[in-house]
Design a protein around this motif. Structure first.
Motif, PDB file in Angstrom:
ATOM      1  N   UNK A 112       0.957  -1.292   0.095  1.00 29.12           N
ATOM      2  CA  UNK A 112       0.026   0.008   0.040  1.00 29.12           C
ATOM      3  C   UNK A 112       0.791   1.252  -0.052  1.00 29.12           C
ATOM      4  N   UNK A 113       1.909   1.027   0.794  1.00 29.16           N
ATOM      5  CA  UNK A 113       2.709   2.334   0.860  1.00 29.16           C
ATOM      6  C   UNK A 113       3.413   2.721  -0.590  1.00 29.16           C
ATOM      7  N   UNK A 158       2.329   1.320  -3.665  1.00 27.29           N
ATOM      8  CA  UNK A 158       1.560   1.531  -4.846  1.00 27.29           C
ATOM      9  C   UNK A 158       0.312   2.316  -4.470  1.00 27.29           C
ATOM     10  N   UNK A 159       0.040   2.597  -3.260  1.00 26.25           N
ATOM     11  CA  UNK A 159      -1.211   3.331  -2.866  1.00 26.25           C
ATOM     12  C   UNK A 159      -2.269   2.262  -2.839  1.00 26.25           C
ATOM     13  N   UNK A 166      -5.360   2.352  -4.504  1.00 27.34           N
ATOM     14  CA  UNK A 166      -5.808   1.591  -5.751  1.00 27.34           C
ATOM     15  C   UNK A 166      -4.784   1.184  -6.463  1.00 27.34           C
ATOM     16  N   UNK A 199       2.825   7.678   3.729  1.00 30.68           N
ATOM     17  CA  UNK A 199       1.870   7.711   2.579  1.00 30.68           C
ATOM     18  C   UNK A 199       0.627   6.953   2.836  1.00 30.68           C
ATOM     19  N   UNK A 240      -1.621   9.097   4.366  1.00 29.57           N
ATOM     20  CA  UNK A 240      -2.516  10.055   3.507  1.00 29.57           C
ATOM     21  C   UNK A 240      -3.463   9.464   2.505  1.00 29.57           C
ATOM     22  N   UNK A 241      -3.305   8.351   2.149  1.00 27.54           N
ATOM     23  CA  UNK A 241      -4.323   7.690   1.433  1.00 27.54           C
ATOM     24  C   UNK A 241      -5.542   7.243   2.367  1.00 27.54           C
ATOM     25  N   UNK A 277       4.944  13.204   3.869  1.00 22.80           N
ATOM     26  CA  UNK A 277       4.760  12.195   3.024  1.00 22.80           C
ATOM     27  C   UNK A 277       4.867  12.676   1.570  1.00 22.80           C
ATOM     28  N   UNK A 278       4.433  13.992   1.196  1.00 21.58           N
ATOM     29  CA  UNK A 278       4.304  14.112  -0.163  1.00 21.58           C
ATOM     30  C   UNK A 278       5.712  14.873  -0.569  1.00 21.58           C
TER      31      UNK A 278
END
Lengths: 209, 209, 209, 209
Positions: free
Chosen positions: C27-28, C30-31, C33, C110, C113-114, C177-178
């Motif tokens: 998840x970290x 690729x996010x 989705x 990240x 944030x997601x 994160x960004x």
DNA sequence: AATGAATGAGGGTTCATTCAT
DNA sequence: TATGAATGAACCCTCATTCAT
């Protein structure tokens, strides 16, 4: 200490029965595709793996459920022509059997409908159904044949007429399974249909008993 | 310059027809569960995505296929009671319709059987079938009612008797779908069953035509 | 002979941990989705199907990953007000926790944030986040309350001020994160912000430690 | 008769605006992944195809929505250092801008959160955000620099301190987007945080106005 | 005999994007 | 410029079945 062979045999028999009963119920409620092996396993508190110690596959289990039923029916109907009953009484017996089926085996109705759909795609099931149909029809042929020879029945085409009882039974079964008893009166409808057919076949008019 | 509304409408109509026909065929060959949306799409050379511009889901498509058929039947049968035909001829007409169905709509037979099984799990389909049944039965009730009042028919229980034509038709349909024409003679069997039922209802005996 | 309950339990625990860790990592990277269930499964060498023996859905897995983290934080922060530490040291502890988070839990940034974006569309996640926020804020309220009663803090609006530590932490987390550590110095920025806030709340001016 | 170039240009501008506004709203309601191009198209009554005459892709549209907003902010903040305002008033102005944002641009809050998550996976968006951040931070650096040189501010690490206003603003934005105004008082919390930070930076204590 | 963890193929469905008109 | 029919890749999830214990 390991179980004796006799104990194992008994366990197998009991389990097999349990599974068949649970399967019949779950198939009735969920249909063939809707039912999961795990549903059936859960219904009797065993693991999924155990199912496969008793039935090789879901298909085999489904067919086994139907087979129990088919064998019962076949046993009864095959005896009809050879019985001492009069032609009239043979037809009456069919009606009584049908009535008891609609009254006591109600939960089997949807399973039968599923089974019919199932036979369309499964050659083995189709063959089994065909065999069942032929046996049943043969019984009615024998009755008709005897009736015609005795002059009780008009000389109708036996091939055609011998299918009528099954047509009626299956038609009523089908509609009752789908519509329920609010819309169908299976016992009465079967009786009326069989009576009309039966009387129509008689050379002399008789009052229905 | 975009297509006109008329052009779009025609495209949609044509495609919808194509899909319905392909679906009917594929469902007949593979069954509801065996048929893949991609099979149907491929049969008319469109992408799977296109299917979903016309039908929201496989279920909806299946029901749409059946609906086309249901509507055709309903339209015909609903007119029966109001027609100028005699009671006798009305029954004959039912037979002729059934015959033409067994002869020209043969590929629909297995789809109907699947549909019946399908209604057991799908309330929407069940409601639709129920409505269909009630409409059909009402037509036969009207015919019977008129016949009884005219003294042509014995005073049978209309509720019971009005289901018989459907019982017979569905019974023959079912067995023909499963057994094929090697084992069933749907036209003849339907005719004989209907005749016997019809004659049995008559107050005076007539020779079958 | 089947595995013992203890063996099964251990297998489940181990696998659950493996999946949670792999999921956090994927998840970290690729996010939410971008991550595919198959990616996570592959990362630990199991089939996709296995994933669903442990988590009902991708959503549930994602929330589980976050839950592990939330619970850890909650456990620590909830103890703050009841600890023997002075008000000053409590604030320091928050800073140290934040620092260790930014240094060791970097890969989670990240995902957080997601998760925040995720809460906007998922009521369950929103409720869970709200609960988390309230618990955290309550801890700070307790600290503030005690400080004000002891005369250490100016009588600020507790409702307003108690949100500041979380605002700062989340603000730093977000930007780090960004932007990454080339543009952010999360440890130092958190410390400075907290210090300034803390000192601003004090009745007497002290030199920052 | 074809439209004139001027007419076409006006159409383009109007449509572009319509799409941007609809997109902002739909993205706010559904999130980036939840929003469908067809949703946005439908919101203004155009076809999906039309969308692609104005924006090459969903991503481009999303970034365009954010860009409108970014440009507005940048324009304002970049002028801060060069204005005639005192350092105190510059900070106050930031607060007022923030307040008006939280009061009038509320529907943008979730879009910003989505955007932040989005930057994690989209290098172009990340670059754009970085540029935005750097510009903003530079403004605060300039203010701080001037303040320190004038002896108004303590000689803090400008690199660290200049990020604080953005940290606070984004922190409040984030929590307000998720929690809503039942749990957050964004205007008051921003003001208090900025005040405390601001006062903490001052060499001499002043009462907040 | 029994368990339940693990497998993995399979298909329905979505939706950004393209393109003929 | 605008349309909307068509595309097709992508992916989550299910579940019958296997197998190590």
């Amino acid at each position: 200490m390991p179980r004796t062979a006799a104990q194992n045999k008994e366990i197998r028999q009991t389990r097999t029965q349990q599974i068949l009963e649970a399967a019949r119920q779950v198939f009735a409620e969920q249909g063939f595709y809707g039912a999961r092996m795990s549903d059936i396993a859960q219904a009797i508190g065993v693991s999924q793996g155990t199912m496969y110690h008793y039935f090789r596959s879901k298909d085999e289990l489904f067919l086994a459920v139907l087979n129990v039923w088919n064998e019962q029916i076949k046993a009864i109907v095959q005896q009809l022509p050879n019985s001492d009953l009069s032609t009239v009484d043979k037809f009456w017996l069919v009606n009584q059997l049908a009535a008891s089926f609609f009254e006591t085996g109600e939960d089997l109705l949807p399973v039968l409908v599923e089974y019919w759909a199932y036979t369309l795609r499964n050659p083995e099931a189709a063959a089994s159904f065909r065999e069942f149909f032929i046996l049943m029809q043969q019984s009615f042929k024998d009755i008709l044949q005897a009736g015609i020879e005795a002059g009780e029945f008009k000389p109708v085409d036996i091939e055609i007429a011998s299918a009528l009882p099954l047509i009626i039974l299956d038609g009523v079964t089908l509609l009752t399974a789908i519509l329920g008893k609010d819309f169908m009166q299976p016992v009465e409808q079967t009786r009326l249909a069989q009576e009309l057919v039966f009387e129509g076949l008689l050379t002399k008019m008789e009052e229905p008993v």
